[in-house]
Enzyme design. Structure first.
Site: not given
Ligand code: ADP
Length: 162
Positions: A13, A37, A90, A128
């Site tokens: 992130h 979630k 990703r 995550s």
């Molecule tokens: P959501 O529930 O909206 O998917 P997340 O916190 O899981 O929330 O992810 C937020 C954003 O960050 C999404 O666009 C996700 O694809 C991106 N993201 C999550 N992990 C990574 C990572 N390791 N590298 C790049 N982008 C990521």
């Protein structure tokens, strides 16, 4: 706006946040309150970790701020006057869901463009959910998340199991 659940924020992130801050005048990292979630960390814990992590990694960038929002992302985008929504891509597996969301959001708010950014390759396998699982089983996660987050995970699972 870079929206997400951030449960918890990871180095992946943060990579996206930094890239976005180099592209846009201002970046709002926005915690989605009404995610479907059931998060491990409460909203205030996630926001606190997010703020601490951003401060730690990107104090040289003055155009990043954090916030939390309720309801639809496009409504929040309108209220804040944002021109773009940033999402991280990703792998191909992210694509279908992200594509659907981006197209629906464009239909609802044509003035807001979704922009996909790719993180450094070293973060492509990071999410995550995996971090929570590793920490739950007592594994070291310091390579994947900022120190504040690694400490918070340790504390969370210590409290749960001891
Ligand atoms: P959501 O529930 O909206 O998917 P997340 O916190 O899981 O929330 O992810 C937020 C954003 O960050 C999404 O666009 C996700 O694809 C991106 N993201 C999550 N992990 C990574 C990572 N390791 N590298 C790049 N982008 C990521």
């Amino acid at each position: 706006i870079y929206p997400g659940t951030f449960d918890p924020i990871t180095n992946g992130h943060l990579d996206i946040i930094r890239r976005a801050s180099e592209l846009f005048d201002e970046v709002i990292v926005a915690l989605a309150r009404n995610s479907q979630k059931t998060p491990l960390f409460s909203e205030s814990e996630r926001l606190g970790l997010l703020e601490a992590a951003v401060l730690d990694c990107c104090s040289d960038r003055t155009n990043i701020r954090s916030d939390a929002f309720q309801g639809l992302l496009i409504d929040y985008a309108r209220v804040t006057g944002a021109t773009a929504v940033v999402r991280g891509l990703r792998a191909l597996s992210d694509f279908e869901y992200e594509f659907q969301m981006a197209l629906m959001n464009r239909k609802l708010a044509p003035e807001v463009t979704t922009v996909f950014l790719m993180p450094h390759e070293q973060y492509t396998y990071l999410n995550s959910t995996i971090i929570r699982e590793l920490a739950r089983h007592g594994k070291e996660v310091g390579d994947f998340v900022p120190k504040v987050v690694a400490d918070a995970l340790k504390k969370k699972f210590e409290v749960k199991y001891h």
